[in-house]
Write an enzyme that holds these catalytic residues in place. Sequence first.
Site, PDB file in Angstrom:
ATOM      1  N   CYS A  86      29.098  36.797  47.644  1.00 13.63           N
ATOM      2  CA  CYS A  86      29.331  35.517  48.098  1.00 13.63           C
ATOM      3  C   CYS A  86      29.578  35.943  49.714  1.00 13.63           C
ATOM      4  CB  CYS A  86      30.721  34.954  47.740  1.00 13.63           C
ATOM      5  SG  CYS A  86      30.505  33.000  48.167  1.00 13.63           S
ATOM      6  N   HIS A 173      29.645  34.313  42.061  1.00 12.64           N
ATOM      7  CA  HIS A 173      30.735  34.951  41.718  1.00 12.64           C
ATOM      8  C   HIS A 173      30.632  35.823  40.195  1.00 12.64           C
ATOM      9  CE1 HIS A 173      33.399  34.185  45.039  1.00 12.64           C
ATOM     10  NE2 HIS A 173      32.750  33.314  45.245  1.00 12.64           N
ATOM     11  N   GLU A 175      32.413  38.234  39.071  1.00  7.79           N
ATOM     12  CA  GLU A 175      33.729  38.516  38.522  1.00  7.79           C
ATOM     13  C   GLU A 175      34.532  37.551  37.538  1.00  7.79           C
ATOM     14  OE1 GLU A 175      34.826  36.835  42.651  1.00  7.79           O
ATOM     15  OE2 GLU A 175      33.036  37.903  41.728  1.00  7.79           O
TER      16      GLU A 175
END
Length: 517
Positions: A86, A173, A175
Site C-alpha cells: 500500500c 493488504h 496481511e
Amino acid sequence: MTTNIHDQRILILDFGSQYTQLVARRIREIGVYCELWSWDVEESDIRDFNPDGIILSGGPESVTEENSPRAPQYVFDSGVPVFGVCYGMQTMAEQLGGKVATSTEREFGYAAVQVTGESALFKDLEATQDVWMSHGDKVVEIPSDFVKIAETETCPYAAMANEEKKYYGVQFHPEVTHTKNGMKMLENFVLNVCGCEGLWTSASIIEDAVARIKEQVGDDEVILGLSGGVDSSVVAMLAHRAIGDKLTCVFVDNGLLRLNEADQVMEMFGNKFGLNIVHVNAEQRFLDALEGESDPETKRKIIGHVFVDIFDEESKKLKNAKWLAQGTIYPDVIESAASKTGKAHVIKSHHNVGGLPDDMEMGLVEPLRELFKDEVRKIGLELGLPYNMLYRHPFPGPGLGVRVLGEIKKEYCDLLRRADAIFIEELHNADLYNKVSQAFTVFLPVRSVGVMGDGRKYDWVVSLRAVETIDFMTAHWAHLPYDFLGKVSNRIINEVNGISRVVYDISGKPPATIEWE
C-alpha cells in the site's frame, strides 16, 4: 545443538498503518523471525540487523504531500528483496522514479485483482485474486525497470515488480484475512524470494528461551510476580524449565480476582507443576487502601502501588534473588519505545514496562519480549498449560477493582464474583464462550426493588457485558440469544442473594469503552 531462530530475519519498516503489527504476526506464522522498526531508522541499524528481506508497511500519509515519510535510501542499496504494501508500494514507486497521484475514487474494501504477468509473488496463485484495498492515492506510473503484475478496474497498477532486483509492490493488504490468498503471497516473498526457512516454531522458541535464561542468570535466583494471567504463567513455566527451584513466584491475592482463582493458581502451579510459590493473601490490605475511593483512575493507581509495595517486601526476603522475571511481550516493547522516542525501534533496548520500582536492584529476565500474544499462547500450550487458561477472555490488571463501579467493598466483590461465574459458566454450557471476544459482569452501586416469593427485596444491580471484536480497538455488543440471557438472569437473581436485577449492556465501542471503568 540449539537452532539459531534469529539466523534468518525480515525487517518491517512501519509507516503508521493500523495493520503493521499484523504484518509482523503473519511473518512469524510463516515461521520466520522479524522485527518492526520505524520508517526513519538509521542506515547503520539496518546494516547491523542484516535482514534477508525488507517489508515497507502501509500508512495514513500521502506520498504526494511534502515531507511525507520515505524509506531510507539504503533499503534500495542493500541488495536485499523489498516488498512494499500500500503506502510502501507508493513510496517505493516514487523513490525509484515512478509517479503517484491522489485518486478521485478512494478504494476501500474488497476488490478483484487481475494478475497480468508472471511473478514470484503470485506463484501458484490464480489469475483473479480477492483482496482488501484501503487507499486514496495510487501509482499512475511505475519506475522504468518495473513491470505491472496486477490491476483492478480502478487501479491500473495494483501490483508491480522488478524480478531481477526482487522488488515487489502491492496496492492492497496481503496481511489481512480479507485478502483470501494474502498469506500465500507473503510466503512466496519470505520463503521463495528471500530464501528463508521456517526456523521460528514454538518448540524452537522454547528451546532458545530456556538456553538464554540459563546463560543469563547462571546460578543466581530469580523472582517472578505470578498473576495467573497468560504472560506471567508462560514466563513461570519457561523459567522453571530453565532453572527449576532457583525460581520463586510471588502470587498476590488482592481480593479482586475471579471466583476461586487464587485456589486454581496455587493448585496448578504449586501442586501440578511443582513451582516454588509464595502465596500472599493481601485482600484486607487492598480493601483498606481502596476504602472511600470511587474514582476509576485513582483506584487503578492504588491497586498498582499496593501490589508494588507487597512485591518489594517479598523480594527483600529473598536475599539471593538477583533477577526479576517479567511477562513483557513485543507489543509492550513497541509501545514503550514509541512513547519514549516517538518511534518503534530496536527490540534489544531494555524498557522496564512492568511498572515495578526503579530502585529494584535486579536484572530483568524477559523471555517473551520478542513474542506477540498469539505466540505466547502457542508456546504455553507446548509447555503443558491448559487451553482454557491460555485462551480465556482478557481480565483487567486491577481485576474487579474496575468492574465494581465506585467504591470497592468486600460485599460487592463477593456478589460480583458469583454473578460473573454464573455468566461465564452458562456461556460455556451454551457453546457461546468462544464465539464472543470478551464477556464479564459489572457491579452497579445502585439498589433496585425486586420481588422474591411473597416479599419485596431491595438489592443490587449487575450488568452483563459481551462484545465481539478483532482488535479491541473497536467492538460490537454481542447479540446473545434472549433465552440465554433470560436463563443467566434467572440464575443470578435466584442463586446470588443480594442481587435483584440483571441488565444487558448494548453499547458499542465507540462511543462506549469495553470495560465500564
